[in-house]
Design a protein around this motif. Structure first.
Motif, PDB file in Angstrom:
ATOM      1  N   GLY A  61     -23.785 -13.178 -42.746  1.00 38.39           N
ATOM      2  CA  GLY A  61     -24.364 -12.059 -43.475  1.00 38.39           C
ATOM      3  C   GLY A  61     -25.867 -12.065 -43.623  1.00 38.39           C
ATOM      4  N   LEU A  62     -26.556 -13.075 -43.088  1.00 44.26           N
ATOM      5  CA  LEU A  62     -28.017 -13.128 -43.233  1.00 44.26           C
ATOM      6  C   LEU A  62     -28.697 -12.119 -42.326  1.00 44.26           C
ATOM      7  CD1 LEU A  62     -28.904 -16.928 -43.516  1.00 44.26           C
ATOM      8  CD2 LEU A  62     -28.681 -15.227 -45.326  1.00 44.26           C
ATOM      9  N   ARG A  63     -29.767 -11.514 -42.829  1.00 48.37           N
ATOM     10  CA  ARG A  63     -30.544 -10.537 -42.087  1.00 48.37           C
ATOM     11  C   ARG A  63     -32.019 -10.703 -42.457  1.00 48.37           C
ATOM     12  NH1 ARG A  63     -26.070 -10.192 -40.456  1.00 48.37           N
ATOM     13  NH2 ARG A  63     -24.772  -8.335 -40.102  1.00 48.37           N
ATOM     14  N   GLY A  64     -32.894 -10.137 -41.641  1.00 47.16           N
ATOM     15  CA  GLY A  64     -34.309 -10.023 -41.954  1.00 47.16           C
ATOM     16  C   GLY A  64     -34.994 -11.316 -42.317  1.00 47.16           C
ATOM     17  N   ALA A  65     -35.738 -11.300 -43.427  1.00 48.90           N
ATOM     18  CA  ALA A  65     -36.543 -12.448 -43.844  1.00 48.90           C
ATOM     19  C   ALA A  65     -35.682 -13.665 -44.139  1.00 48.90           C
ATOM     20  CB  ALA A  65     -37.370 -12.079 -45.067  1.00 48.90           C
ATOM     21  N   ALA A  66     -34.505 -13.464 -44.709  1.00 47.03           N
ATOM     22  CA  ALA A  66     -33.626 -14.591 -45.018  1.00 47.03           C
ATOM     23  C   ALA A  66     -33.151 -15.280 -43.745  1.00 47.03           C
ATOM     24  CB  ALA A  66     -32.432 -14.116 -45.839  1.00 47.03           C
ATOM     25  N   LEU A  67     -32.877 -14.495 -42.717  1.00 44.00           N
ATOM     26  CA  LEU A  67     -32.464 -15.052 -41.432  1.00 44.00           C
ATOM     27  C   LEU A  67     -33.600 -15.846 -40.801  1.00 44.00           C
ATOM     28  CD1 LEU A  67     -30.599 -15.357 -38.993  1.00 44.00           C
ATOM     29  CD2 LEU A  67     -31.206 -13.024 -38.326  1.00 44.00           C
ATOM     30  N   LEU A  68     -34.802 -15.286 -40.804  1.00 40.57           N
ATOM     31  CA  LEU A  68     -35.951 -15.990 -40.228  1.00 40.57           C
ATOM     32  C   LEU A  68     -36.260 -17.264 -40.997  1.00 40.57           C
ATOM     33  CD1 LEU A  68     -38.346 -13.035 -39.346  1.00 40.57           C
ATOM     34  CD2 LEU A  68     -37.287 -14.658 -37.748  1.00 40.57           C
ATOM     35  N   ALA A  72     -36.498 -20.945 -39.427  1.00 38.39           N
ATOM     36  CA  ALA A  72     -37.703 -21.761 -39.593  1.00 38.39           C
ATOM     37  C   ALA A  72     -37.362 -23.145 -40.127  1.00 38.39           C
ATOM     38  CB  ALA A  72     -38.688 -21.055 -40.524  1.00 38.39           C
ATOM     39  N   GLN A  73     -36.362 -23.217 -40.979  1.00 39.31           N
ATOM     40  CA  GLN A  73     -35.938 -24.517 -41.490  1.00 39.31           C
ATOM     41  C   GLN A  73     -35.302 -25.360 -40.389  1.00 39.31           C
ATOM     42  OE1 GLN A  73     -33.364 -23.409 -44.733  1.00 39.31           O
ATOM     43  NE2 GLN A  73     -35.058 -23.044 -46.158  1.00 39.31           N
ATOM     44  N   TYR A  77     -41.044 -25.586 -35.085  1.00 38.79           N
ATOM     45  CA  TYR A  77     -41.985 -24.989 -34.137  1.00 38.79           C
ATOM     46  C   TYR A  77     -41.726 -23.498 -33.951  1.00 38.79           C
ATOM     47  CZ  TYR A  77     -42.842 -29.883 -33.113  1.00 38.79           C
ATOM     48  OH  TYR A  77     -43.133 -31.224 -33.221  1.00 38.79           O
ATOM     49  N   LEU A  78     -41.224 -22.846 -34.970  1.00 36.37           N
ATOM     50  CA  LEU A  78     -40.886 -21.430 -34.852  1.00 36.37           C
ATOM     51  C   LEU A  78     -42.103 -20.572 -34.495  1.00 36.37           C
ATOM     52  CD1 LEU A  78     -38.232 -19.779 -35.174  1.00 36.37           C
ATOM     53  CD2 LEU A  78     -39.121 -19.034 -37.392  1.00 36.37           C
ATOM     54  N   GLN A  79     -43.304 -21.019 -34.855  1.00 30.13           N
ATOM     55  CA  GLN A  79     -44.501 -20.234 -34.549  1.00 30.13           C
ATOM     56  C   GLN A  79     -44.814 -20.180 -33.055  1.00 30.13           C
ATOM     57  OE1 GLN A  79     -46.073 -18.235 -36.587  1.00 30.13           O
ATOM     58  NE2 GLN A  79     -44.733 -18.839 -38.277  1.00 30.13           N
ATOM     59  N   TRP A  80     -44.079 -20.926 -32.242  1.00 32.31           N
ATOM     60  CA  TRP A  80     -44.212 -20.860 -30.792  1.00 32.31           C
ATOM     61  C   TRP A  80     -43.176 -19.906 -30.169  1.00 32.31           C
ATOM     62  CZ3 TRP A  80     -46.307 -24.853 -33.332  1.00 32.31           C
ATOM     63  CH2 TRP A  80     -47.465 -25.444 -32.833  1.00 32.31           C
ATOM     64  N   ARG A  81     -42.308 -19.349 -30.988  1.00 30.70           N
ATOM     65  CA  ARG A  81     -41.172 -18.582 -30.478  1.00 30.70           C
ATOM     66  C   ARG A  81     -41.365 -17.073 -30.642  1.00 30.70           C
ATOM     67  NH1 ARG A  81     -40.139 -23.647 -28.754  1.00 30.70           N
ATOM     68  NH2 ARG A  81     -39.376 -25.008 -30.430  1.00 30.70           N
ATOM     69  N   PHE A  95     -39.530 -11.111 -34.252  1.00 30.30           N
ATOM     70  CA  PHE A  95     -40.503 -12.101 -34.705  1.00 30.30           C
ATOM     71  C   PHE A  95     -41.310 -12.586 -33.514  1.00 30.30           C
ATOM     72  CE2 PHE A  95     -41.615 -16.618 -35.172  1.00 30.30           C
ATOM     73  CZ  PHE A  95     -42.398 -16.568 -36.324  1.00 30.30           C
ATOM     74  N   SER A  96     -42.614 -12.633 -33.665  1.00 27.65           N
ATOM     75  CA  SER A  96     -43.510 -13.252 -32.694  1.00 27.65           C
ATOM     76  C   SER A  96     -44.398 -14.231 -33.441  1.00 27.65           C
ATOM     77  CB  SER A  96     -44.380 -12.198 -31.993  1.00 27.65           C
ATOM     78  OG  SER A  96     -43.603 -11.319 -31.216  1.00 27.65           O
ATOM     79  N   GLY A  97     -44.262 -15.516 -33.128  1.00 27.63           N
ATOM     80  CA  GLY A  97     -45.037 -16.533 -33.811  1.00 27.63           C
ATOM     81  C   GLY A  97     -46.517 -16.460 -33.473  1.00 27.63           C
ATOM     82  N   GLN A  98     -47.316 -17.125 -34.284  1.00 27.35           N
ATOM     83  CA  GLN A  98     -48.775 -17.060 -34.107  1.00 27.35           C
ATOM     84  C   GLN A  98     -49.231 -17.703 -32.804  1.00 27.35           C
ATOM     85  OE1 GLN A  98     -50.480 -19.049 -37.469  1.00 27.35           O
ATOM     86  NE2 GLN A  98     -49.798 -21.074 -36.856  1.00 27.35           N
TER      87      GLN A  98
END
Length: 227
Positions: A61-68, A72-73, A77-81, A95-98
């Motif tokens: 049931g996770l969506r949006g910010a909660a899913l991201l 991330a947890q 290295y999620l900022q590379w994805r 999502f596009s990481g920095q």
């Protein structure tokens, strides 16, 4: 080095993804689907583990910010994805990481998400969404129309060598899983040709799995009635 689209068909319930890249066998790492749950593209310095993790989280049931946040947890290295996260029902997210590579962008449309990195231009995902919206017919045809629109708009900054098309319906396995793992030609055009070869046989392979007594036979040397 990659551009892709994730989409769903509200009429049939099918989910699908299509992808192209300069990287060999791109679909083997980036395409993730679960019937009735969602479609996920995990690309740009790819971590293939994010696909199954995202689908598991969607199923809960996770969506949006909660899913991201959960992803991330799991991946420091999620900022590379770069991610496209489209549930079977409800609003999707991107999502596009920095540290996403080169010109990168994502776009959202009705029943689809598109994204890419090292692109010829940042409008390409939006053009993919527009092409998908303007198309009709089988979900696979609509996905390929979006990919062809990306190529026409410039696609990746360099040459692409690999492409893939993957769809699920109600079965627990993909009903379409076609790949051009390496080509020095035009892999999206070749993928479209492969789909046209596979399309008239697709239902036969589904029948073989679900009800082999009613599956049509195909002539194979040495076998009287191959199924």
């Amino acid at each position: 080095m990659t551009f892709s689209i994730a989409a769903r068909c509200p009429e049939t319930g099918m989910l699908g993804v299509a992808v192209a890249s300069s990287s060999i066998a791109v679909a083997s790492r980036c395409c993730h689907l679960q019937a009735g749950v969602g479609a996920v593209m995990s690309q740009n310095v790819t971590n293939p583990l994010l696909g199954p993790l995202a689908l598991q989280a969607m199923a809960s049931g996770l969506r949006g910010a909660a899913l991201l946040q959960q992803l991330a947890q799991a991946d420091p290295y999620l900022q590379w994805r770069q991610l496209l996260l489209l549930p079977a029902r409800g609003e999707g997210s991107t999502f596009s990481g920095q540290h996403a590579l080169g010109i990168h962008a994502t776009a959202s449309g009705a029943d689809c998400l598109a994204g890419g990195n090292i692109l010829h231009g940042d409008s390409i995902p939006q053009q993919m969404v527009a092409a998908f919206a303007a198309s009709s017919g089988h979900l696979a045809d609509r996905l390929l129309a979006a990919m062809q629109a990306a190529v026409a708009a410039g696609g990746e900054a360099g040459p692409i060598h690999a492409a893939g098309l993957k769809l699920v319906a109600s079965q627990a396995w993909p009903v379409i899983d076609l790949r051009i793992d390496w080509s020095d030609g035009e892999p999206i055009a070749e993928l479209s040709q492969l789909w046209q070869r596979y399309r008239p046989q697709m239902q036969d392979y589904i029948t073989r799995a679900e009800n082999p007594e009613h599956a049509p036979g195909f002539a194979v040397p040495g076998v009287a009635a191959s199924r």
